[in-house]
Enzyme design. Structure first.
Site, PDB file in Angstrom:
ATOM      1  N   TYR A 152       0.876  -1.151  -0.314  1.00 56.29           N
ATOM      2  CA  TYR A 152      -0.279   0.317   0.056  1.00 56.29           C
ATOM      3  C   TYR A 152       0.942   0.914  -0.199  1.00 56.29           C
ATOM      4  CZ  TYR A 152      -4.103  -2.715   1.064  1.00 56.29           C
ATOM      5  OH  TYR A 152      -5.458  -3.535   0.441  1.00 56.29           O
ATOM      6  N   ASP A 173     -16.584 -12.431   8.529  1.00 56.12           N
ATOM      7  CA  ASP A 173     -14.888 -11.795   8.517  1.00 56.12           C
ATOM      8  C   ASP A 173     -15.096 -11.235   9.375  1.00 56.12           C
ATOM      9  OD1 ASP A 173     -12.889 -10.553   7.900  1.00 56.12           O
ATOM     10  OD2 ASP A 173     -12.883  -9.684   6.291  1.00 56.12           O
ATOM     11  N   LYS A 222      -6.342 -12.103  12.542  1.00 51.56           N
ATOM     12  CA  LYS A 222      -5.435 -10.692  13.238  1.00 51.56           C
ATOM     13  C   LYS A 222      -5.329 -10.875  14.776  1.00 51.56           C
ATOM     14  CE  LYS A 222      -6.278  -7.048   9.629  1.00 51.56           C
ATOM     15  NZ  LYS A 222      -6.955  -6.819   9.293  1.00 51.56           N
ATOM     16  N   TYR A 280     -14.321  -4.867   3.446  1.00 56.32           N
ATOM     17  CA  TYR A 280     -13.059  -5.495   2.953  1.00 56.32           C
ATOM     18  C   TYR A 280     -12.423  -6.513   3.084  1.00 56.32           C
ATOM     19  CZ  TYR A 280      -8.048  -5.696   2.625  1.00 56.32           C
ATOM     20  OH  TYR A 280      -6.552  -6.508   2.482  1.00 56.32           O
TER      21      TYR A 280
HETATM   22  C1  LIG Z   1      -6.862  -7.636   6.932  1.00 63.14           C
HETATM   23  C2  LIG Z   1      -8.619  -7.987   7.270  1.00 63.14           C
HETATM   24  C3  LIG Z   1      -8.829  -8.944   6.166  1.00 63.14           C
HETATM   25  C4  LIG Z   1      -7.131  -9.672   5.421  1.00 63.14           C
HETATM   26  O1  LIG Z   1      -6.594 -10.060   6.757  1.00 63.14           O
HETATM   27  P1  LIG Z   1      -4.482 -10.506   6.364  1.00 63.14           P
HETATM   28  O2  LIG Z   1      -3.840 -11.013   6.976  1.00 63.14           O
HETATM   29  O3  LIG Z   1      -4.046  -8.873   5.284  1.00 63.14           O
HETATM   30  O4  LIG Z   1      -4.586 -10.998   4.358  1.00 63.14           O
HETATM   31  C5  LIG Z   1      -9.766  -9.201   5.821  1.00 63.14           C
HETATM   32  N1  LIG Z   1     -10.714  -8.781   6.433  1.00 63.14           N
HETATM   33  C6  LIG Z   1     -10.836  -8.715   7.281  1.00 63.14           C
HETATM   34  C7  LIG Z   1     -11.739  -7.595   7.603  1.00 63.14           C
HETATM   35  C8  LIG Z   1      -9.539  -8.090   7.858  1.00 63.14           C
HETATM   36  O5  LIG Z   1      -9.689  -6.889   8.370  1.00 63.14           O
END
Ligand SMILES: *Cc1c(COP(=O)(O)O)cnc(C)c1O
Length: 673
Positions: free
Chosen positions: A243, A477, A506, A371
């Site tokens: 980015y 997600d 994460k 996203y």
């Molecule tokens: C960061 C993120 C992703 C992608 O995860 P990466 O480990 O960066 O590939 C997918 N969904 C959400 C909601 C995110 O915040």
């Protein structure tokens, strides 16, 4: 330049701690620097007082007064006992440091004895002070016989307690084989050799050259900016940052180390890690528990294939994730990043339909602003036009609806009508399209990358209920919202949803190693459980369920339990909430919102809100000056601390944020006129 402060310890008594401290103080003077010296605890005052040695041999040193002194040449606890009292408490020493010395540059603190010497009856040691004050250590050791064992023991103990060792100084006649042996064992460590002869002040004069040189190396005067410049040049020559427009972006921040909530840049003051290192670091940096778990696992079973093999760490992790979902999500499929966790969820949903003979279910529903990651499938269900437009040709089609958001800047204004309208829209959509849907994917409660956009919880609840009713797999997600960020193990707990698949990444290893997981219900798994080989999920990565990463995740979840980090996230939320109520009317912020350890707001008077918005530069510049590492999303500024942030650190961070907001508003107002 961050404050140069070192705690000098020895591998034992009589290795030359004081003489090395004296050399450093004297060397500072020779380099036109004012050095401050502190001997917090002095024992053996009948023989020598180290501060006196410093005053004679390095007369320009500022000597800070000793906190406790005892006459017997024993450990502080024993020397104190002889005088019918107790040695100092680590917290008292830490208070002196924080009140009087924390802001002092060029500081040399000299311990008494080695790091594990007891300070008092309760058995506290120097380690407790080092931890509390986050000090870097210089270990002084003999150069000769016995040093390999003593030095290794000292370094290992310090490492195991998560204490940063800056350098080791081997004192005495040059013994090359010992130095090489230690360098081999600790390749990352700075070793110096110094020959200080006797502990006699007069000798020091002869050592001026050595003193000056040692000071330059330890306090990094010489070559410092040169070596940094060349490192940055090498970065620009060889690294490709995510980015980042390399042509117009400024130089990245060169980080030297991180500890707790702080990032330590090579230049300048420590910064509070306000993005939790891209939303992942939930437990603070440099936790020794995770380091120890990683080390143990790497020595036991570092990595192995996960097809036709398994290992205890993955089994344990899967079981506890299942438990965290109260048994609802009984299966774990591992990958190594959030995008892949989403990719896998989409593939599972698609293949499941095929396995069930529902071949017409090929489409996904997702939501505007979503996203889900940067791989092709994850991009396809996302709507980050500005990032993903070059790839639009290879992205698959999907249905997209607007979410009903819950704060005033939303696409759809808040209010009962808008909620009703949004739910009606969902009902109509599902009535028409449900039979063609392989799944619906959403970031529940909060769209992160879109700019911390909060959904109307009743709308998200309705979506879950409608998807369940139409038997369309609900994919959540929770890569961002999971694991305490939004105040629960899963954000869906607050909505009472019944998801079929949940993506977690994460925070799973506390921000230490890459690991992600797609959690699934038993029902979904059963659609792949068959005598037919082709019904199996043919997806996998080399590092699926990497054992070292799974060990880091298990150690992380141990911390979640022992420190009650989910509860902590709720405490942080209530503090953010109070702060917002206080600041909402100040005119400095707009649309303040919080959930768990997420605080987001907009700066008034800033015009267009896209990712490439110019306010970012102002925010980054001013926040760095205020000791914060932030990375706004367009005009949205957010603060995501580690869940381990202390109350004191939280107050400090919020007052820095207040100063940032005031300065930012002034700058924006000036630009507007
Ligand atoms: C960061 C993120 C992703 C992608 O995860 P990466 O480990 O960066 O590939 C997918 N969904 C959400 C909601 C995110 O915040």
């Amino acid at each position: 330049m961050s404050k140069r402060q070192f705690f000098v310890t020895g591998t034992g008594t009589d290795v030359g701690k004081t003489i090395i401290s004296a050399l450093l103080c004297r060397g500072g003077h020779l380099n036109h620097q004012t050095v401050t010296y502190w001997k917090p605890v002095q024992t053996g005052t009948v023989d020598t007082i180290d501060a006196d040695v410093i005053e004679t041999s390095a007369p320009n040193t500022k000597v800070h007064s000793t906190f406790s002194a005892f006459s017997a040449p024993l450990s502080p606890d024993q020397a104190a006992a002889l005088e019918g009292t107790d040695g100092p408490r680590a917290s008292d020493l830490a208070r002196v440091f924080k009140e009087s010395l924390a802001q002092t540059d060029n500081l040399v603190i000299e311990g008494a004895g080695g790091v594990l010497v007891p300070l008092n009856k309760s058995g506290e040691t120097w380690i407790d002070l080092l931890r509390e004050c986050n000090l870097s250590v210089i270990v002084v050791a003999h150069s000769g016989l016995g040093t390999l064992n003593h030095t290794s023991l000292t370094l290992d103990v310090l490492h195991n307690h998560g204490i940063h060792v800056d350098s080791v100084i081997l004192n005495g006649p040059n013994h090359k084989a010992n130095l090489e042996s230690l360098q081999q064992r600790y390749p990352e460590m700075n070793f110096h050799h110094c020959k200080t002869l006797k502990k006699d002040e007069d000798d020091l004069v002869e050592l001026d050259e050595a003193a000056s040189h040692l000071y330059q190396r330890i306090f990094r005067l010489e070559d410092h900016s040169n070596s940094q410049n060349s490192l940055m040049q090498e970065d620009q020559d060889h690294c490709w940052h995510p980015y980042t427009q390399h042509k117009t972006n400024g130089a990245p921040l060169l980080l030297k180390r991180a500890k707790g909530i702080y990032l330590y840049p090579e230049e300048g003051e420590p910064l509070i890690d306000g993005t939790s290192s891209w939303w992942a670091n939930t437990i603070g940096h440099g936790r020794p528990e995770i380091g120890a778990a990683i080390h143990r696992q790497q020595q036991t079973l570092d990595h192995t294939i996960f097809a036709s093999a398994t290992h205890p760490q993955a089994i344990k992790l899967s079981k506890r994730l299942s438990r965290a979902s109260k048994g609802h999500l009984s299966r774990s499929f591992y990958t190594d990043n959030g995008s892949c966790a989403v990719e896998v969820a989409l593939k599972i949903a698609l293949q499941r339909a095929q396995n069930r003979g529902e071949t017409h279910r090929t489409k996904f529903l997702s939501f505007q602003g979503a996203y889900h990651g940067d791989t092709c499938g994850a991009m396809s269900v996302g709507t980050s036009d500005s990032f993903h437009s070059p790839f639009s040709e290879i992205m698959f089609e999907h249905h997209s609806l607007a979410p009903v958001t819950a704060h005033p800047s939303s696409v759809c204004p808040d209010g009962p009508d808008c909620l009703e309208q949004g739910i009606k829209e969902l009902e109509a959509f599902f009535t028409k399209h449900a039979s063609t849907l392989a799944g619906v994917i959403i970031e529940p409660l909060i769209q992160g990358a879109a700019g911390m956009i909060f959904q109307h919880p009743k709308w998200t609840q309705a979506l879950g209920e409608i998807a369940n009713r139409h038997q369309v797999p609900l994919i959540l997600d929770e890569v961002f919202t999971g694991l305490g960020r939004a105040a629960g193990y899963f954000a869906y707990e607050f909505l009472g949803l019944k998801p079929d698949l949940v993506c977690i990444a994460k925070g799973l290893t506390g921000g230490t190693l890459p690991l992600a997981v797609t959690l699934s219900t038993e029902t979904i798994f059963q659609d792949f459980f068959s005598d037919d080989n082709k019904a199996a999920l043919y997806h996998g990565h080399t590092y699926t369920a990497n054992a070292t990463a799974c060990a880091a995740a298990n150690a992380t979840l141990d911390l979640y339990e022992s420190l009650d980090l989910i509860g902590r996230s709720q405490v942080i939320e209530s503090r953010f909430d109070a702060w917002l109520r206080k600041n909402q009317s100040s005119g400095m912020i707009e649309n303040g919102r919080t959930k768990g350890a997420i605080l987001a707001w907009e700066c008034p008077n800033t015009g267009s809100n896209d990712y490439f918005s110019l306010i970012s530069k102002d925010v980054v510049e001013i926040s760095r000056q205020e000791g914060l590492f932030l990375r706004p999303l367009g005009n949205t500024i957010y603060f995501l601390p580690a869940l381990t942030i202390t109350d004191e650190e939280l107050e400090d961070a919020l007052s820095r944020i207040e100063r940032l907001n005031i300065r930012l508003k002034q700058r924006m107002d000036a630009k507007a006129t």
